[in-house]
Design a protein around this motif. Structure first.
Motif, short mmCIF file in Angstrom:
data_model
loop_
_atom_site.label_atom_id
_atom_site.label_comp_id
_atom_site.label_asym_id
_atom_site.label_seq_id
_atom_site.Cartn_x
_atom_site.Cartn_y
_atom_site.Cartn_z
N LYS A 1 0.81 -1.22 0.00
CA LYS A 1 0.00 0.00 0.00
C LYS A 1 0.84 1.27 0.00
N CYS A 2 2.11 1.18 0.45
CA CYS A 2 2.97 2.37 0.48
C CYS A 2 3.27 2.89 -0.92
N ASN A 3 3.50 1.98 -1.84
CA ASN A 3 3.73 2.35 -3.24
C ASN A 3 3.48 1.11 -4.08
N PRO A 4 2.26 0.98 -4.65
CA PRO A 4 1.93 -0.22 -5.42
C PRO A 4 2.30 -0.16 -6.90
N GLY A 5 3.11 0.80 -7.28
CA GLY A 5 3.50 0.91 -8.68
C GLY A 5 4.32 -0.28 -9.13
N PRO A 6 3.96 -0.91 -10.24
CA PRO A 6 4.68 -2.10 -10.71
C PRO A 6 6.18 -1.88 -10.89
N ASP A 7 6.58 -0.73 -11.42
CA ASP A 7 8.01 -0.47 -11.59
C ASP A 7 8.72 -0.43 -10.24
N PHE A 8 8.11 0.22 -9.26
CA PHE A 8 8.70 0.29 -7.93
C PHE A 8 8.75 -1.09 -7.29
N LEU A 9 7.69 -1.87 -7.44
CA LEU A 9 7.66 -3.22 -6.87
C LEU A 9 8.73 -4.11 -7.50
N ARG A 10 8.95 -3.97 -8.80
CA ARG A 10 10.03 -4.72 -9.45
C ARG A 10 11.39 -4.30 -8.89
N HIS A 11 11.54 -3.00 -8.65
CA HIS A 11 12.78 -2.50 -8.05
C HIS A 11 12.99 -3.12 -6.67
N MET A 12 11.95 -3.19 -5.87
CA MET A 12 12.05 -3.79 -4.55
C MET A 12 12.42 -5.27 -4.66
N TYR A 13 11.81 -5.96 -5.60
CA TYR A 13 12.12 -7.38 -5.82
C TYR A 13 13.59 -7.54 -6.23
N ASP A 14 14.03 -6.70 -7.15
CA ASP A 14 15.43 -6.75 -7.60
C ASP A 14 16.40 -6.45 -6.46
N ALA A 15 15.93 -5.68 -5.47
CA ALA A 15 16.76 -5.35 -4.31
C ALA A 15 16.74 -6.45 -3.26
N GLY A 16 15.98 -7.50 -3.51
CA GLY A 16 15.99 -8.64 -2.60
C GLY A 16 14.74 -8.85 -1.77
N ILE A 17 13.76 -7.98 -1.91
CA ILE A 17 12.51 -8.13 -1.15
C ILE A 17 11.72 -9.30 -1.73
N ARG A 18 11.37 -10.25 -0.87
CA ARG A 18 10.60 -11.43 -1.31
C ARG A 18 9.34 -11.64 -0.46
N GLN A 19 9.12 -10.75 0.51
CA GLN A 19 7.93 -10.84 1.35
C GLN A 19 7.16 -9.52 1.26
N PHE A 20 5.87 -9.64 1.03
CA PHE A 20 5.04 -8.46 0.82
C PHE A 20 3.82 -8.50 1.74
N ASP A 21 3.56 -7.36 2.37
CA ASP A 21 2.35 -7.15 3.17
C ASP A 21 1.27 -6.66 2.21
N VAL A 22 0.24 -7.47 2.03
CA VAL A 22 -0.88 -7.10 1.14
C VAL A 22 -2.12 -6.86 1.99
N ALA A 23 -2.91 -5.86 1.62
CA ALA A 23 -4.08 -5.49 2.42
C ALA A 23 -5.39 -5.71 1.68
N SER A 24 -5.32 -6.21 0.46
CA SER A 24 -6.54 -6.42 -0.32
C SER A 24 -6.30 -7.49 -1.37
N MET A 25 -7.38 -8.00 -1.92
CA MET A 25 -7.24 -8.97 -3.01
C MET A 25 -6.62 -8.32 -4.24
N ASP A 26 -6.86 -7.05 -4.46
CA ASP A 26 -6.20 -6.37 -5.58
C ASP A 26 -4.68 -6.41 -5.42
N GLU A 27 -4.20 -6.20 -4.20
CA GLU A 27 -2.76 -6.25 -3.95
C GLU A 27 -2.24 -7.68 -4.08
N VAL A 28 -3.02 -8.66 -3.62
CA VAL A 28 -2.62 -10.07 -3.78
C VAL A 28 -2.44 -10.38 -5.26
#
Length: 70
Positions: free
Chosen positions: A6-33
């Motif tokens: 929810k802090c920043n759901p932009g796909p480009d940013f999420l890919r950046h986080m994944y590339d930085a090693g993030i593999r766990q995500f807090d999701v608050a809705s089915m849309d985020e899932v």
């Protein structure tokens, strides 16, 4: 490390986080899932942390591989 989508759901940013090693995500809705599962179908762990969710949302999230719920 756990990133709250929810802090920043932009796909480009999420890919950046994944590339930085993030593999766990807090999701608050089915849309985020669906967003995270669409971007990273394997190799991530989702935590459905919204305190209020319907039984249908829990079932749907479970079918998509979510196993951690608040």
């Amino acid at each position: 490390m756990l990133y709250a989508v929810k802090c920043n759901p932009g796909p480009d940013f999420l890919r950046h986080m994944y590339d930085a090693g993030i593999r766990q995500f807090d999701v608050a809705s089915m849309d985020e899932v669906r967003l995270i599962k669409g971007l990273f179908p394997k190799g991530v762990e989702l935590h459905f942390m919204h305190p209020v969710k319907s039984r249908e949302a829990i079932r749907a999230a479970y079918k998509l591989g979510v196993r951690s719920f608040a």
